[in-house]
Scaffold this active site. Structure first.
Site, PDB file in Angstrom:
ATOM      1  N   GLU A  96       0.826  -1.202   0.000  1.00  0.00           N
ATOM      2  CA  GLU A  96       0.000   0.000   0.000  1.00  0.00           C
ATOM      3  C   GLU A  96       0.862   1.254   0.000  1.00  0.00           C
ATOM      4  O   GLU A  96       0.621   2.194  -0.767  1.00  0.00           O
ATOM      5  CB  GLU A  96      -0.931   0.003   1.212  1.00  0.00           C
ATOM      6  CG  GLU A  96      -1.793   1.248   1.331  1.00  0.00           C
ATOM      7  CD  GLU A  96      -2.779   1.376   0.192  1.00  0.00           C
ATOM      8  OE1 GLU A  96      -2.817   2.451  -0.438  1.00  0.00           O
ATOM      9  OE2 GLU A  96      -3.503   0.415  -0.094  1.00  0.00           O
ATOM     10  N   ASP A 151       1.002   4.112  -3.082  1.00  0.00           N
ATOM     11  CA  ASP A 151       0.711   5.529  -2.885  1.00  0.00           C
ATOM     12  C   ASP A 151       1.893   6.405  -3.284  1.00  0.00           C
ATOM     13  O   ASP A 151       1.743   7.390  -4.017  1.00  0.00           O
ATOM     14  CB  ASP A 151       0.361   5.790  -1.415  1.00  0.00           C
ATOM     15  CG  ASP A 151      -0.940   5.134  -0.993  1.00  0.00           C
ATOM     16  OD1 ASP A 151      -1.634   4.576  -1.866  1.00  0.00           O
ATOM     17  OD2 ASP A 151      -1.262   5.176   0.206  1.00  0.00           O
ATOM     18  N   ASP A 161     -17.907  12.438 -17.303  1.00  0.00           N
ATOM     19  CA  ASP A 161     -19.008  11.711 -16.673  1.00  0.00           C
ATOM     20  C   ASP A 161     -18.938  10.226 -17.029  1.00  0.00           C
ATOM     21  O   ASP A 161     -18.795   9.863 -18.201  1.00  0.00           O
ATOM     22  CB  ASP A 161     -20.338  12.312 -17.138  1.00  0.00           C
ATOM     23  CG  ASP A 161     -21.516  11.866 -16.297  1.00  0.00           C
ATOM     24  OD1 ASP A 161     -21.297  11.212 -15.263  1.00  0.00           O
ATOM     25  OD2 ASP A 161     -22.659  12.183 -16.683  1.00  0.00           O
ATOM     26  N   ILE A 162     -19.029   9.371 -16.035  1.00  0.00           N
ATOM     27  CA  ILE A 162     -19.020   7.924 -16.238  1.00  0.00           C
ATOM     28  C   ILE A 162     -20.459   7.430 -16.182  1.00  0.00           C
ATOM     29  O   ILE A 162     -21.149   7.618 -15.172  1.00  0.00           O
ATOM     30  CB  ILE A 162     -18.169   7.209 -15.174  1.00  0.00           C
ATOM     31  CG1 ILE A 162     -16.759   7.816 -15.121  1.00  0.00           C
ATOM     32  CG2 ILE A 162     -18.106   5.711 -15.447  1.00  0.00           C
ATOM     33  CD1 ILE A 162     -15.981   7.734 -16.404  1.00  0.00           C
ATOM     34  N   SER A 220      -7.766   2.467  -3.272  1.00  0.00           N
ATOM     35  CA  SER A 220      -6.508   2.917  -2.669  1.00  0.00           C
ATOM     36  C   SER A 220      -5.521   3.348  -3.745  1.00  0.00           C
ATOM     37  O   SER A 220      -4.572   4.080  -3.459  1.00  0.00           O
ATOM     38  CB  SER A 220      -5.886   1.810  -1.822  1.00  0.00           C
ATOM     39  OG  SER A 220      -5.635   0.667  -2.602  1.00  0.00           O
ATOM     40  N   GLY A 255     -24.566  12.433 -14.835  1.00  0.00           N
ATOM     41  CA  GLY A 255     -24.483  13.299 -13.670  1.00  0.00           C
ATOM     42  C   GLY A 255     -23.843  12.573 -12.496  1.00  0.00           C
ATOM     43  O   GLY A 255     -23.208  11.533 -12.653  1.00  0.00           O
ATOM     44  N   ASP A 288     -23.266  10.189  -9.375  1.00  0.00           N
ATOM     45  CA  ASP A 288     -23.804   8.905  -8.914  1.00  0.00           C
ATOM     46  C   ASP A 288     -22.926   8.375  -7.782  1.00  0.00           C
ATOM     47  O   ASP A 288     -21.760   8.767  -7.656  1.00  0.00           O
ATOM     48  CB  ASP A 288     -23.881   7.894 -10.070  1.00  0.00           C
ATOM     49  CG  ASP A 288     -22.537   7.622 -10.717  1.00  0.00           C
ATOM     50  OD1 ASP A 288     -21.669   7.026 -10.056  1.00  0.00           O
ATOM     51  OD2 ASP A 288     -22.348   8.006 -11.892  1.00  0.00           O
TER      52      ASP A 288
END
Length: 596
Positions: A286, A290, A543-544, A501, A576, A578
């Site tokens: 992790e 990052d 937008d997805i 993550s 829009g 979600d």
């Protein structure tokens, strides 16, 4: 046998909770020993515990008014972020309030040298015997039935009535648990054909087979842009759970994917005994994920890895039935450390890829820590959190003893003063990735900045999932980024990692690039992002509208325990905003045109 078990449970609860006297008021209370835990005996009276006491503010609206004033485009104070001293003045309780609390502690036997007055917080250390007298309680040792880890905790604590109005919470007392990195899947070492691809081939792949900095730059319109080395544009990366970012792995990553960044590195901020040990068998995936994407996408920015010792608390549920043995509070330790930094040492962006179910933390704890995120926002910090990797929920049941079917929002992603990042997968077009968490808080009301956007989604949703979530709660995530199959160097080998993550640090680097763009024009950093995103910034995101999340499968994905099943449970990506991808993924060039 069932009757005997019930009698034993009653006995353990009675042993853990003395009857408060008339002069005391209960501050926090658990009705029963949390599921998965067993009380095994009294705590050692000489055991030392470090406590944090949050002072209840007389006018909490002052903080909220301030963060919205400095973060909402169009307001006179927009961009005029507070200095640390100004924030201290805003939050400082009355002298008599602080004196009454300090007096209670010292008169109760706490060594004055072990008390630290930090304004709206007081940190003190004492032994169990003294703490029991102070809080009119009994501390016991509780054992985790799954892994035999033990914790010193209580089920209830009180303070004198005379100071009760000033005490928001004292922890660790009633908290059982830990955080989790939000990485849903760690893959095996990658195939040879992927390992042998060139940087140009990765960029051309547009993140279809493997996500790298090259394809993210191409996909999100960054191109070859890098940030400038400036003291007023720093990035902070949160590290918990003994995850250590490895310098050697970063060097390998940059050599492979960002050769122009070779030689750039990060500094360390070690908090409450935190470490950043190099080498060894410990977990580093992790932390490496990052750091490699933050440095790789904004390598001239000053990057700090904030490693905080300890493991966070929770009231266990099916998703998180166990914890490691440590009495520290990492969120509190980290946040109190950061809000006390001089403004010129603060990160302008802080990214964190950890979280837990909202219900697993007492309401006082989520409120206190969420307010600390707001404090960072008033000083110009964009606080970024991954939204989680359990879709609408994993256990999908309440942990209040009723075991009612319920979607499980993730905290701190559900805090209204952080920017929550969901996940996508694929290109042409990008789709919502199935594990991306989202939904509606059961703790925090819907903030005004997102009211219109959320109403639009709820109108489309209709009565679907009615009763499984609070439609009046803070909705998340806010925005999204790629979340599947990131190339990461870990322990010298390239590995693929998936989860929100990964989405969070990628987004943090892009926000740092936007800050760099603004600073070059003489404008301040963006700070708390959401009022801008929901009022104007959303038009700079793609937008997805394809894909959706899934969850509530009947088994908890972390513990494997049987849980509630909700057939076809999902949040769908729609036109829009979600609750799986928010407003979508960034288009850097478009975002520069809608900056405040």
């Amino acid at each position: 046998m069932r009757l005997l078990k019930f009698v034993c449970l009653l006995a353990s609860v009675a042993a853990a909770k003395p009857t408060p006297g008339a002069s005391h008021k209960v501050i926090e209370h658990l009705d029963f020993v949390p599921e998965g835990w067993q009380m095994v005996g009294a705590a050692d009276p000489a055991a030392i515990i470090d406590f944090w006491l949050a002072i209840e503010r007389e006018n909490p609206e002052k903080l909220y008014d301030t963060i919205y004033d400095v973060s909402t485009p169009g307001r006179a104070q927009y961009g005029k972020h507070l200095k640390r001293e100004e924030l201290d003045d805003l939050l400082r309780p009355r002298v008599e309030t602080s004196e009454s609390i300090i007096s209670w502690l010292t008169n109760g036997g706490v060594n004055p040298q072990h008390i630290r007055d930090e304004g709206d917080w007081v940190k003190f250390s004492t032994n169990v015997k003294t703490a029991e007298k102070l809080m009119n309680t009994r501390f016991n040792v509780f054992k985790d039935n799954l892994n035999s880890v033990s914790k010193i905790r209580t089920l209830e604590y009180s303070v004198p009535v005379a100071i009760s109005a000033h005490v928001q919470m004292i922890q660790p007392t009633t908290l059982f648990g830990r955080q989790k990195p939000q990485n849903s899947l760690i893959l095996n070492p990658l195939t040879k054909d992927l390992e042998s691809m060139s940087v140009e081939e990765f960029a051309a792949s547009q993140c279809r087979s493997l996500v790298t900095t090259a394809c993210l730059r191409e996909l999100y319109g960054l191109g070859d842009r890098v940030t400038q080395a400036r003291d007023d544009n720093r990035i902070g990366v949160s590290g918990f759970l003994e995850e250590y970012a490895q310098y050697r792995d970063l060097e390998l990553f940059l050599s492979r994917f960002e050769p122009s960044a070779k030689g750039f590195n990060f500094s360390e901020g070690l908090i409450a005994g935190g470490k950043n040990t190099q080498g060894g068998p410990g977990s580093s995936t992790e932390a490496n994920l990052d750091m490699q994407y933050v440095v790789g996408l904004s390598h001239k920015a000053k990057v700090t890895y904030y490693s905080t010792a300890g493991r966070g608390p929770l009231v266990p549920d099916l998703s998180q039935p166990s914890q490691a043995s440590n009495n520290n509070e990492p969120y509190l330790e980290q946040l109190r450390y950061l809000v006390k930094l001089p403004k010129n040492q603060l990160p302008s962006v802080l990214t964190t890829s950890y979280g837990e179910t909202e219900q697993s933390l007492p309401a006082s704890y989520t409120k206190a820590t969420c307010d600390l995120f707001a404090q960072l926002g008033t000083m110009g910090v964009s606080v970024i959190f991954s939204s989680g990797d359990t879709g609408p929920g994993s256990s999908c049941q309440t942990n209040d003893g009723k075991n009612a079917t319920r979607f499980n929002p993730i905290y701190p992603a559900s805090c209204p003063f952080v920017t929550s990042i969901g996940g996508t997968v694929g290109t042409g077009p990008e789709r919502a990735v199935s594990f991306s968490s989202g939904g509606f808080s059961d703790r925090f009301p819907c903030p005004q900045y997102q009211d219109n956007a959320v109403k639009g989604y709820l109108k489309i949703l209709g009565n679907q999932w009615s009763g499984l979530f609070d439609p009046n709660g803070r909705a998340f995530p806010d925005i999204a980024a790629q979340g599947s199959n990131y190339a990461v160097y870990d322990k010298g080998r390239m590995t693929g990692v998936s989860g929100t993550s990964a989405s969070a640090p990628a987004m943090a680097a892009i926000i740092a690039q936007l800050n760099d763009f603004r600073l070059a024009k003489g404008s301040p950093v963006l700070g708390f992002l959401n009022p801008w995103i929901y009022s104007k910034g959303f038009s700079g995101f793609t937008d997805i509208v394809d894909g959706g999340s899934r969850g509530c499968t009947g088994y908890d994905i972390y513990s494997g325990l049987k849980a509630k099943k909700v057939p076809y449970a999902s949040w769908n990506a729609t036109k829009g905003w979600d609750p799986v991808t928010g407003f979508g993924t960034p288009n850097f060039q478009a975002l520069t045109k809608v900056l405040p």
